[in-house]
Motif scaffolding. Structure first.
Motif, PDB file in Angstrom:
ATOM      1  N   ALA A 231       0.832  -1.205   0.000  1.00 35.20           N
ATOM      2  CA  ALA A 231       0.000   0.000   0.000  1.00 35.20           C
ATOM      3  C   ALA A 231       0.867   1.255   0.000  1.00 35.20           C
ATOM      4  CB  ALA A 231      -0.933  -0.008   1.207  1.00 35.20           C
ATOM      5  N   TRP A 232       1.963   1.225   0.726  1.00 35.83           N
ATOM      6  CA  TRP A 232       2.870   2.371   0.775  1.00 35.83           C
ATOM      7  C   TRP A 232       3.506   2.623  -0.593  1.00 35.83           C
ATOM      8  CZ3 TRP A 232       3.932   6.394   3.736  1.00 35.83           C
ATOM      9  CH2 TRP A 232       5.113   7.097   3.511  1.00 35.83           C
ATOM     10  N   LYS A 233       3.927   1.558  -1.254  1.00 33.90           N
ATOM     11  CA  LYS A 233       4.530   1.695  -2.580  1.00 33.90           C
ATOM     12  C   LYS A 233       3.538   2.292  -3.570  1.00 33.90           C
ATOM     13  CE  LYS A 233       6.997  -0.919  -6.140  1.00 33.90           C
ATOM     14  NZ  LYS A 233       7.529  -2.264  -6.549  1.00 33.90           N
ATOM     15  N   ASN A 234       2.287   1.839  -3.500  1.00 39.53           N
ATOM     16  CA  ASN A 234       1.257   2.388  -4.384  1.00 39.53           C
ATOM     17  C   ASN A 234       1.034   3.873  -4.115  1.00 39.53           C
ATOM     18  OD1 ASN A 234       0.850  -0.111  -5.592  1.00 39.53           O
ATOM     19  ND2 ASN A 234      -0.841  -0.667  -4.225  1.00 39.53           N
ATOM     20  N   TYR A 235       1.071   4.248  -2.840  1.00 33.64           N
ATOM     21  CA  TYR A 235       0.881   5.661  -2.464  1.00 33.64           C
ATOM     22  C   TYR A 235       2.023   6.533  -2.990  1.00 33.64           C
ATOM     23  CZ  TYR A 235       0.931   9.768   0.588  1.00 33.64           C
ATOM     24  OH  TYR A 235       0.979  11.049   1.076  1.00 33.64           O
ATOM     25  N   VAL A 236       3.243   6.064  -2.838  1.00 31.29           N
ATOM     26  CA  VAL A 236       4.400   6.835  -3.308  1.00 31.29           C
ATOM     27  C   VAL A 236       4.330   7.016  -4.825  1.00 31.29           C
ATOM     28  CG1 VAL A 236       6.917   6.799  -3.571  1.00 31.29           C
ATOM     29  CG2 VAL A 236       5.871   6.147  -1.387  1.00 31.29           C
ATOM     30  N   ASN A 237       3.888   5.993  -5.531  1.00 30.42           N
ATOM     31  CA  ASN A 237       3.784   6.070  -6.989  1.00 30.42           C
ATOM     32  C   ASN A 237       2.619   6.921  -7.458  1.00 30.42           C
ATOM     33  OD1 ASN A 237       6.025   4.406  -7.356  1.00 30.42           O
ATOM     34  ND2 ASN A 237       4.790   2.536  -7.394  1.00 30.42           N
ATOM     35  N   ASP A 238       1.565   7.016  -6.646  1.00 28.92           N
ATOM     36  CA  ASP A 238       0.359   7.758  -7.053  1.00 28.92           C
ATOM     37  C   ASP A 238      -0.295   8.381  -5.814  1.00 28.92           C
ATOM     38  OD1 ASP A 238      -1.828   8.789  -8.315  1.00 28.92           O
ATOM     39  OD2 ASP A 238      -2.638   6.863  -9.014  1.00 28.92           O
ATOM     40  N   PRO A 239       0.252   9.495  -5.277  1.00 21.37           N
ATOM     41  CA  PRO A 239      -0.223  10.078  -4.023  1.00 21.37           C
ATOM     42  C   PRO A 239      -1.660  10.579  -4.042  1.00 21.37           C
ATOM     43  CG  PRO A 239       1.950  10.941  -4.605  1.00 21.37           C
ATOM     44  CD  PRO A 239       1.438  10.202  -5.803  1.00 21.37           C
ATOM     45  N   SER A 240      -2.192  10.939  -5.200  1.00 21.55           N
ATOM     46  CA  SER A 240      -3.544  11.509  -5.252  1.00 21.55           C
ATOM     47  C   SER A 240      -4.624  10.481  -5.595  1.00 21.55           C
ATOM     48  CB  SER A 240      -3.589  12.656  -6.267  1.00 21.55           C
ATOM     49  OG  SER A 240      -3.337  12.186  -7.579  1.00 21.55           O
ATOM     50  N   LYS A 241      -4.278   9.195  -5.610  1.00 22.92           N
ATOM     51  CA  LYS A 241      -5.231   8.163  -6.019  1.00 22.92           C
ATOM     52  C   LYS A 241      -6.495   8.177  -5.161  1.00 22.92           C
ATOM     53  CE  LYS A 241      -5.743   3.158  -6.573  1.00 22.92           C
ATOM     54  NZ  LYS A 241      -5.092   1.831  -6.429  1.00 22.92           N
ATOM     55  N   ASN A 242      -6.359   8.240  -3.842  1.00 22.13           N
ATOM     56  CA  ASN A 242      -7.531   8.229  -2.962  1.00 22.13           C
ATOM     57  C   ASN A 242      -8.454   9.407  -3.220  1.00 22.13           C
ATOM     58  OD1 ASN A 242      -6.800   5.877  -1.734  1.00 22.13           O
ATOM     59  ND2 ASN A 242      -6.716   6.706   0.341  1.00 22.13           N
ATOM     60  N   MET A 243      -7.873  10.581  -3.448  1.00 21.31           N
ATOM     61  CA  MET A 243      -8.684  11.769  -3.706  1.00 21.31           C
ATOM     62  C   MET A 243      -9.463  11.616  -5.010  1.00 21.31           C
ATOM     63  SD  MET A 243      -6.121  14.836  -2.553  1.00 21.31           S
ATOM     64  CE  MET A 243      -7.323  16.103  -2.870  1.00 21.31           C
ATOM     65  N   ARG A 278      -2.258  17.508  -9.150  1.00 23.33           N
ATOM     66  CA  ARG A 278      -0.837  17.740  -9.449  1.00 23.33           C
ATOM     67  C   ARG A 278      -0.122  18.368  -8.255  1.00 23.33           C
ATOM     68  NH1 ARG A 278      -2.828  18.994 -14.746  1.00 23.33           N
ATOM     69  NH2 ARG A 278      -2.917  21.218 -14.243  1.00 23.33           N
ATOM     70  N   GLN A 279      -0.801  19.319  -7.599  1.00 22.80           N
ATOM     71  CA  GLN A 279      -0.202  19.971  -6.443  1.00 22.80           C
ATOM     72  C   GLN A 279      -0.025  18.988  -5.283  1.00 22.80           C
ATOM     73  OE1 GLN A 279       1.046  23.031  -5.820  1.00 22.80           O
ATOM     74  NE2 GLN A 279       0.793  23.619  -7.960  1.00 22.80           N
ATOM     75  N   VAL A 280      -1.022  18.118  -5.087  1.00 19.19           N
ATOM     76  CA  VAL A 280      -0.931  17.113  -4.028  1.00 19.19           C
ATOM     77  C   VAL A 280       0.251  16.188  -4.284  1.00 19.19           C
ATOM     78  CG1 VAL A 280      -2.047  15.059  -3.064  1.00 19.19           C
ATOM     79  CG2 VAL A 280      -3.353  17.170  -3.347  1.00 19.19           C
ATOM     80  N   GLU A 281       0.383  15.721  -5.534  1.00 18.38           N
ATOM     81  CA  GLU A 281       1.484  14.823  -5.877  1.00 18.38           C
ATOM     82  C   GLU A 281       2.839  15.494  -5.649  1.00 18.38           C
ATOM     83  OE1 GLU A 281       0.704  13.613  -9.852  1.00 18.38           O
ATOM     84  OE2 GLU A 281      -1.053  12.406  -9.314  1.00 18.38           O
ATOM     85  N   LYS A 282       2.952  16.744  -6.042  1.00 18.68           N
ATOM     86  CA  LYS A 282       4.214  17.470  -5.845  1.00 18.68           C
ATOM     87  C   LYS A 282       4.498  17.659  -4.360  1.00 18.68           C
ATOM     88  CE  LYS A 282       6.709  21.683  -7.165  1.00 18.68           C
ATOM     89  NZ  LYS A 282       7.247  21.881  -5.783  1.00 18.68           N
ATOM     90  N   SER A 283       3.448  18.047  -3.618  1.00 17.10           N
ATOM     91  CA  SER A 283       3.613  18.287  -2.186  1.00 17.10           C
ATOM     92  C   SER A 283       4.055  17.028  -1.459  1.00 17.10           C
ATOM     93  CB  SER A 283       2.298  18.802  -1.591  1.00 17.10           C
ATOM     94  OG  SER A 283       2.410  18.988  -0.207  1.00 17.10           O
ATOM     95  N   VAL A 284       3.423  15.888  -1.779  1.00 12.75           N
ATOM     96  CA  VAL A 284       3.759  14.624  -1.122  1.00 12.75           C
ATOM     97  C   VAL A 284       5.184  14.201  -1.463  1.00 12.75           C
ATOM     98  CG1 VAL A 284       3.265  12.147  -1.077  1.00 12.75           C
ATOM     99  CG2 VAL A 284       1.396  13.799  -0.909  1.00 12.75           C
ATOM    100  N   LYS A 285       5.553  14.292  -2.721  1.00 10.67           N
ATOM    101  CA  LYS A 285       6.890  13.852  -3.135  1.00 10.67           C
ATOM    102  C   LYS A 285       7.980  14.742  -2.546  1.00 10.67           C
ATOM    103  CE  LYS A 285       5.388  11.303  -7.184  1.00 10.67           C
ATOM    104  NZ  LYS A 285       5.391  11.107  -8.638  1.00 10.67           N
ATOM    105  N   ASP A 286       7.698  16.042  -2.452  1.00  8.43           N
ATOM    106  CA  ASP A 286       8.663  16.954  -1.816  1.00  8.43           C
ATOM    107  C   ASP A 286       8.818  16.612  -0.332  1.00  8.43           C
ATOM    108  OD1 ASP A 286       9.038  18.241  -4.201  1.00  8.43           O
ATOM    109  OD2 ASP A 286       7.807  20.001  -3.694  1.00  8.43           O
ATOM    110  N   ALA A 287       7.693  16.310   0.320  1.00 14.38           N
ATOM    111  CA  ALA A 287       7.730  15.978   1.747  1.00 14.38           C
ATOM    112  C   ALA A 287       8.472  14.664   1.989  1.00 14.38           C
ATOM    113  CB  ALA A 287       6.311  15.890   2.301  1.00 14.38           C
TER     114      ALA A 287
END
Length: 301
Positions: A231-243, A278-287
């Motif tokens: 689940a963590w790997k899927n989140y890192v690859n696609d952070p905005s999937k749940n939204m 796009r902003q969520v994905e950028k924010s998560v990856k930066d964090a």
């Protein structure tokens, strides 16, 4: 005299259904690319006759405040809920519980809007050494273990006869009063304790069926460590999937239509879904790039 006081505390816990709360100062370095930035968090280890709970003081206070505010809004106007993003309280969002007498251990950790209950299938295997030193006011003895992808050195005291400790650590003949990993980037030290009335159990947030709260309320998903890693790997690859999935589920019903809004780095509000994602994905990856040194590397690697 100290042993008499501790004996009295232990008897009080089991006779009067009280909780012994141990305060630990947790120092950690979240970013291996910036080893000079050391974070601090005050952690609670609550022990009663049934087991223990280890969690962040700041997050506990923040979550309690947020839940009280939502419950107030739901009573006043259940169809008009405003969830304002506050400054993040604390750095440690996970919680660890242990159930006595077998020390069944669970880690509670969220990914995006999902809450996970991760069962631990290994127990720390200790090597107790003859070295002794004073940790605060306690006489302590040294022990080492390899756990979760790190080499740890612990100091335990038989002055406090709980075979427990912070995070997932337990199994020594006394309470762990200090533990540090070999790199020095994670260190947890006991700084105090007191007896408190039994901590009330967490309450589920009751919301109307037509109200959806992203990342709040709901039951935990119980998983193994391997399932969590996936689940963590899927989140890192696609952070905005749940939204995206939540928006698609609600998009066809105007009464339940969900609106996502996001503020960019310039402070301007973004409401276009694609821009938000796009902003969520950028924010998560930066964090994540600045939070690359977890306490338990084996859980995500």
């Amino acid at each position: 005299m100290k042993n008499n006081i501790l004996l009295f505390l232990l008897l009080s816990i089991f006779a009067n259904a009280q909780t012994n709360r141990f305060f630990y100062e947790y120092k950690f370095i979240p970013d291996t690319n910036n080893m000079t930035e050391v974070k601090k968090e005050m952690m609670f280890l609550d022990i009663d006759k049934n087991g223990s709970n280890y969690y962040s003081r700041d997050k506990f206070v923040d979550d309690s405040t947020a839940q009280a505010d939502l419950e107030r809004q739901l009573k006043l106007s259940p169809n008009n809920i405003s969830v304002n993003k506050r400054e993040k309280a604390g750095q440690v969002s996970y919680k660890v519980t242990k159930q006595y007498p077998d020390f069944k251990t669970y880690l509670f950790k969220s990914i995006s809007g999902d809450q996970y209950k991760i069962s631990e299938d290994k127990k720390p295997e200790w090597k107790i050494l003859p070295d002794k030193e004073k940790v605060g006011e306690y006489n302590a003895q040294k022990a080492t273990t390899n756990f979760g992808g790190r080499e740890w050195t612990a100091w335990f005291t038989t002055d406090i006869p709980f075979q427990d400790g912070p995070y997932k650590f337990y199994g020594l003949p006394g309470l762990i009063v200090k533990i540090e990993d070999k790199t020095g980037s994670h260190s947890i030290t006991l700084v105090g304790n007191k007896t408190v009335q039994n901590v009330s159990a967490e309450r589920d947030l009751q919301v109307p069926q037509n109200v959806k709260l992203f990342g709040m309320g709901g039951k935990e998903i119980e998983v193994t460590k391997d399932q969590f890693k996936k689940a963590w790997k899927n989140y890192v690859n696609d952070p905005s999937k749940n939204m995206r999935e939540m928006m698609m589920k609600n998009g066809g019903d105007s009464n339940n239509k969900m609106v996502f809004k996001f503020k960019g780095s310039d402070g301007k509000e973004i409401s276009d879904p694609n821009q938000v994602f796009r902003q969520v994905e950028k924010s998560v990856k930066d964090a994540l790039a600045k939070d690359n040194n977890p306490i338990e590397p084996d859980l995500i690697n």
